[in-house]
Design an enzyme around this catalytic site. Structure first.
Site, PDB file in Angstrom:
ATOM      1  CB  CYS A 126      -0.924   0.001   1.215  1.00 29.81           C
ATOM      2  SG  CYS A 126      -2.266   1.179   1.029  1.00 29.81           S
ATOM      3  CG  ASP A 132      -4.508  -0.665  10.337  1.00 33.92           C
ATOM      4  OD1 ASP A 132      -3.427  -1.112  10.775  1.00 33.92           O
ATOM      5  OD2 ASP A 132      -4.626   0.483   9.843  1.00 33.92           O
TER       6      ASP A 132
HETATM    7  O1  LIG Z   1      -0.890   4.701   4.513  1.00 35.19           O
HETATM    8  C1  LIG Z   1      -1.473   5.680   5.005  1.00 35.19           C
HETATM    9  O2  LIG Z   1      -0.934   6.782   5.085  1.00 35.19           O
HETATM   10  C2  LIG Z   1      -2.857   5.520   5.514  1.00 35.19           C
HETATM   11  C3  LIG Z   1      -3.600   6.668   5.755  1.00 35.19           C
HETATM   12  C4  LIG Z   1      -4.881   6.563   6.228  1.00 35.19           C
HETATM   13  C5  LIG Z   1      -5.442   5.328   6.459  1.00 35.19           C
HETATM   14  C6  LIG Z   1      -4.717   4.176   6.232  1.00 35.19           C
HETATM   15  C7  LIG Z   1      -3.426   4.240   5.762  1.00 35.19           C
HETATM   16  N1  LIG Z   1      -2.677   3.108   5.514  1.00 35.19           N
HETATM   17  C8  LIG Z   1      -3.094   1.763   5.779  1.00 35.19           C
HETATM   18  O3  LIG Z   1      -2.853   1.454   7.143  1.00 35.19           O
HETATM   19  C9  LIG Z   1      -2.546   0.088   7.275  1.00 35.19           C
HETATM   20  C10 LIG Z   1      -1.307  -0.120   8.129  1.00 35.19           C
HETATM   21  O4  LIG Z   1      -0.211   0.488   7.569  1.00 35.19           O
HETATM   22  P1  LIG Z   1       1.287   0.264   8.139  1.00 35.19           P
HETATM   23  O5  LIG Z   1       1.831  -0.929   7.396  1.00 35.19           O
HETATM   24  O6  LIG Z   1       1.202   0.027   9.606  1.00 35.19           O
HETATM   25  O7  LIG Z   1       1.982   1.494   7.778  1.00 35.19           O
HETATM   26  C11 LIG Z   1      -2.426  -0.479   5.884  1.00 35.19           C
HETATM   27  O8  LIG Z   1      -3.627  -1.140   5.610  1.00 35.19           O
HETATM   28  C12 LIG Z   1      -2.342   0.717   4.996  1.00 35.19           C
HETATM   29  O9  LIG Z   1      -3.025   0.426   3.804  1.00 35.19           O
END
Ligand SMILES: O=C(O)c1ccccc1N[C@@H]1O[C@H](COP(=O)(O)O)[C@@H](O)[C@H]1O
Length: 223
Positions: free
Chosen positions: A8, A131
């Site tokens: 992502c 998450d």
């Molecule tokens: O990536 C971002 O900035 C974000 C912003 C708002 C909502 C979700 C976001 N990311 C998602 O969050 C999870 C966990 O991410 P991490 O691997 O802990 O950084 C993942 O699903 C991203 O798609």
């Protein structure tokens, strides 16, 4: 069923290409201005074209209104919407109906009580993404590189595909999969050298580590 790996917050042609070549099943594009991974519609359009159906294009939004979703549909034509805000069950239903795309609802998890929302969402969502619940003062509801207690999902009885995310990286993804039994994993911060800066080697290492768990379980099942 084979494991789904989602990378992502891709925001450059180079790192998108790395994710595609390394075999990502889903590539995520963030449309949320406070995020360091936020994409303009123009860049979203450009990166979307580059995918060429080699992976599913996921549009990540946070409580987006219809005008925003209209623009994302026009620019990216996502295969899936990842709804990462406080969208209600009714809003999920409206989005699915209006845009004709599957929706993956992010569910923030800190305690077992957070799982109480599942029956409502499961009736409409196509997939759930667990998450870590962001702290109250966070500038965004995800993408913070923080894990949650995966054991909360240990006895989950969910008749819907689900993925896990939050603080995953190449060294803990196998354990996250083992504990949660998830059918997919999603990562952003864990494949970055700084917030919003994806690292090609970390992307490859993450996908390798996730796939290795799949290879190991397939090996066990043919014995
Ligand atoms: O990536 C971002 O900035 C974000 C912003 C708002 C909502 C979700 C976001 N990311 C998602 O969050 C999870 C966990 O991410 P991490 O691997 O802990 O950084 C993942 O699903 C991203 O798609």
């Amino acid at each position: 069923m084979s494991l789904l790996v989602k990378i992502c917050g891709l925001s450059t042609r180079e790192t998108l290409q790395t994710a595609l070549d390394a075999g990502a099943d889903m590539v995520g594009f963030v449309f949320f201005p406070p995020s360091p991974r936020h994409l303009s519609l123009e860049l979203g359009r450009d990166l979307g074209r580059q995918v060429k159906q080699r992976a599913l294009k996921v549009a990540l939004t946070v409580d987006a209104d219809d005008a925003t979703l209209d623009n994302i549909m026009d620019a990216l034509s996502p295969d899936i919407f990842q709804l990462h805000g406080k969208e209600s069950v009714a809003r999920l239903r409206d989005i699915k109906q209006k845009y004709g795309r599957p929706v993956m609802k992010a569910v923030p998890v800190a305690t077992a009580a957070d799982l109480a929302v599942l029956p409502g969402y499961a009736a409409v969502a196509d997939r759930i993404l667990f998450d870590a619940r962001a702290p109250k003062d966070a500038t965004r509801p995800g993408g913070l590189g923080a894990p949650f207690d995966w054991h909360l999902l240990e006895n989950l009885d969910l008749k819907l595909p689900y993925m896990v995310s939050g603080g995953l990286h190449a060294d803990n993804v196998a354990e996250a999969l083992r504990v949660t039994g998830a059918g997919g994993v999603d990562v952003s911060s864990g494949v970055e050298s700084a917030p919003g800066v994806k690292d090609p080697e970390m992307i490859k290492a993450f996908i390798r580590a996730a796939r290795a768990t799949q290879d190991a379980s397939q090996e066990l099942s043919v014995r």
